[in-house]
Enzyme design. Structure first.
Site, PDB file in Angstrom:
ATOM      1  N   ARG A  45       0.875  -1.178   0.000  1.00 40.86           N
ATOM      2  CA  ARG A  45       0.000   0.000   0.000  1.00 40.86           C
ATOM      3  C   ARG A  45       0.911   1.227   0.000  1.00 40.86           C
ATOM      4  O   ARG A  45       2.130   1.102   0.117  1.00 40.86           O
ATOM      5  CB  ARG A  45      -1.007   0.000   1.165  1.00 40.86           C
ATOM      6  CG  ARG A  45      -0.635  -0.633   2.444  1.00 40.86           C
ATOM      7  CD  ARG A  45       0.494   0.009   3.179  1.00 40.86           C
ATOM      8  NE  ARG A  45       0.324   1.435   3.341  1.00 40.86           N
ATOM      9  CZ  ARG A  45       1.285   2.290   3.592  1.00 40.86           C
ATOM     10  NH1 ARG A  45       2.539   1.874   3.699  1.00 40.86           N
ATOM     11  NH2 ARG A  45       1.069   3.571   3.722  1.00 40.86           N
ATOM     12  N   GLY A  46       0.287   2.407  -0.099  1.00 41.95           N
ATOM     13  CA  GLY A  46       1.075   3.624  -0.257  1.00 41.95           C
ATOM     14  C   GLY A  46       1.117   3.957  -1.743  1.00 41.95           C
ATOM     15  O   GLY A  46       1.384   3.081  -2.574  1.00 41.95           O
ATOM     16  N   GLN A 197      -1.426   2.317  10.018  1.00 38.69           N
ATOM     17  CA  GLN A 197      -0.172   2.421   9.262  1.00 38.69           C
ATOM     18  C   GLN A 197       0.903   3.160  10.062  1.00 38.69           C
ATOM     19  O   GLN A 197       2.098   2.889   9.910  1.00 38.69           O
ATOM     20  CB  GLN A 197      -0.396   3.174   7.942  1.00 38.69           C
ATOM     21  CG  GLN A 197      -1.185   2.406   6.904  1.00 38.69           C
ATOM     22  CD  GLN A 197      -2.665   2.721   6.948  1.00 38.69           C
ATOM     23  OE1 GLN A 197      -3.203   3.078   7.991  1.00 38.69           O
ATOM     24  NE2 GLN A 197      -3.342   2.584   5.833  1.00 38.69           N
ATOM     25  N   ASP A 238      -1.748  10.952  -1.741  1.00 35.94           N
ATOM     26  CA  ASP A 238      -2.212   9.938  -2.701  1.00 35.94           C
ATOM     27  C   ASP A 238      -2.567  10.558  -4.041  1.00 35.94           C
ATOM     28  O   ASP A 238      -2.490   9.905  -5.078  1.00 35.94           O
ATOM     29  CB  ASP A 238      -3.402   9.182  -2.130  1.00 35.94           C
ATOM     30  CG  ASP A 238      -2.924   8.261  -1.028  1.00 35.94           C
ATOM     31  OD1 ASP A 238      -2.809   8.738   0.121  1.00 35.94           O
ATOM     32  OD2 ASP A 238      -2.595   7.098  -1.335  1.00 35.94           O
TER      33      ASP A 238
HETATM   34  O1  MRU Z   1      -4.374   3.247   2.368  1.00 34.19           O
HETATM   35  P1  MRU Z   1      -2.908   3.426   2.201  1.00 34.19           P
HETATM   36  O2  MRU Z   1      -2.089   2.837   3.299  1.00 34.19           O
HETATM   37  O3  MRU Z   1      -2.428   3.002   0.841  1.00 34.19           O
HETATM   38  O4  MRU Z   1      -2.711   5.005   2.285  1.00 34.19           O
HETATM   39  C1  MRU Z   1      -1.419   5.524   2.170  1.00 34.19           C
HETATM   40  C2  MRU Z   1      -1.353   6.978   2.398  1.00 34.19           C
HETATM   41  O5  MRU Z   1      -2.325   7.653   2.589  1.00 34.19           O
HETATM   42  C3  MRU Z   1       0.022   7.593   2.286  1.00 34.19           C
HETATM   43  O6  MRU Z   1       0.146   8.688   3.135  1.00 34.19           O
HETATM   44  C4  MRU Z   1       0.233   8.056   0.840  1.00 34.19           C
HETATM   45  O7  MRU Z   1      -0.021   7.020  -0.057  1.00 34.19           O
HETATM   46  C5  MRU Z   1       1.597   8.556   0.618  1.00 34.19           C
HETATM   47  S1  MRU Z   1       2.790   7.277   0.611  1.00 34.19           S
HETATM   48  C6  MRU Z   1       4.299   7.908   0.189  1.00 34.19           C
END
Ligand code: MRU
Length: 348
Positions: A45-46, A197, A238
């Site tokens: 994820r991320g 997270q 994102d």
């Molecule tokens: O739901 P996730 O864990 O994929 O969300 C991730 C985030 O919101 C992060 O802050 C974002 O993707 C930036 S990662 C460099």
């Protein structure tokens, strides 16, 4: 560097982020379908990391193909693109990576490449997507380090670290670069309900790197700021709209408003692959809603009574007016963001 995702014996292997920090286990993906499942189920994820994963998934799609001709290979490739694009809606890096791979595939088809040549082309492009992501994180980290004072106390939300990227991280890339530049930095990590997270992943990464880390629950950040314990906020993103509105993990908007109320600068760190100039403002960013069970349950334990409804958006949008700067690999974009983001994207 942390092993977020890599090739091993022709398969894509990723650390299972659902299991951290209790267990370091790896998931092996043999097909594009395996990669799509890994993205959908949060093994990886991320925003930048899922873009890299999609590119590698497309490399798997062509590697595993038994197509006898290029037309059949193209059908399989485009089907895999559709499958990967349907995994998660908010992080634009996913779509950016898929579009980039499509452009390269289409150009190679036009050039008359054979199935073997197309496979090599897509392989090489997926490696470039990965390598460039790490290089972007390092470059934006270096730019961001300049806004981090010595002896800084940095608050971050969610995980925007090595695990969320091809490696090194965005918000945590800024922290790492500041530390590498000899600054003392202590990080406050919001736990980031409901997927945790911050508590699980950000704390795990930073502790491994020997960076001072204090985990707080999401509701504590206001009291922490009021107590004068936060010098700046740095978060990832994102999707960043053309006007500088920022979609990031749910709870980011709350942190931004609190930071403004306490006169604390709020920075966003993201590669330009996270900037979506085709979306004018945050109202056009699709926000993923996730399973209610993420809120009603903690592991097998049910937290909420039967009959209570749940709202579980995975992201929120922070209006550009709360953002002091957007740290990219090309420098720190300042308001007005319409102009500075276009310039960072080479579209000025
Ligand atoms: O739901 P996730 O864990 O994929 O969300 C991730 C985030 O919101 C992060 O802050 C974002 O993707 C930036 S990662 C460099």
């Amino acid at each position: 560097m942390l092993p977020t995702i890599d090739w091993e014996d022709g398969d894509v292997v990723m650390i299972d982020q659902r299991k951290l920090p209790a267990r370091e286990v790896y998931v092996r993906c043999r097909t594009a379908k395996d990669v799509a499942k890994a993205i959908r189920t949060m093994v990886i994820r991320g925003a930048p990391a899922i873009g890299v994963a999609a590119a590698m998934g497309l490399a798997l799609a062509v590697r595993r193909s038994t197509a006898t001709g290029t037309t059949q290979l193209a059908t399989e490739f485009y089907r895999a693109c559709g499958m990967l694009a349907a995994t998660r809606p908010t992080a634009v890096n996913l779509f950016w990576a898929i579009e980039r791979m499509k452009r390269v595939f289409a150009a190679a088809m036009l050039a008359g490449q054979s199935t073997d040549e197309l496979t090599a082309t897509i392989d090489a492009e997926s490696a470039r997507v990965h390598d460039e992501d790490v290089a972007s994180c390092r470059a934006l980290g270096a730019h961001g380090a300049a806004v981090v004072p010595d002896d800084a106390r940095v608050l971050t939300h969610c995980n925007a670290g090595a695990l969320a990227t091809g490696g090194y991280g965005t918000a945590l890339g800024v922290v790492r670069a500041a530390v590498e530049a000899g600054k003392r930095v202590a990080v406050f990590a919001d736990e980031t309900r409901p997927f945790l997270q911050g508590a699980r992943l950000t704390a795990w990464e930073l502790v491994r790197d020997g960076i001072e880390t204090t985990v707080i629950t999401d509701g504590m950040s206001g009291a922490l700021m009021r107590a004068g314990c936060v010098d700046l906020v740095v978060v990832g993103a994102d999707r960043i709209a053309a006007n500088g509105d920022v979609a990031n993990k749910i709870g980011t908007y709350t942190v931004a408003v609190l930071a403004r109320a306490h006169g604390i600068p709020f920075y966003v760190a993201a590669p330009v692959s996270t900037i979506d100039l085709s979306t004018p403002d945050g109202s056009g960013i699709p926000i993923e809603e996730r399973d209610a069970k993420e809120i009603t349950h903690l592991g097998p334990a049910q937290l909420t009574p039967e009959g209570a409804s749940v709202w579980n958006p995975a992201f929120d949008v922070t209006p550009a007016e709360y953002v002091a700067g957007i740290i990219t690999e090309h420098g720190v974009c300042r308001p007005p963001f319409d102009a500075s983001l276009r310039e960072a994207c080479g579209a000025a």
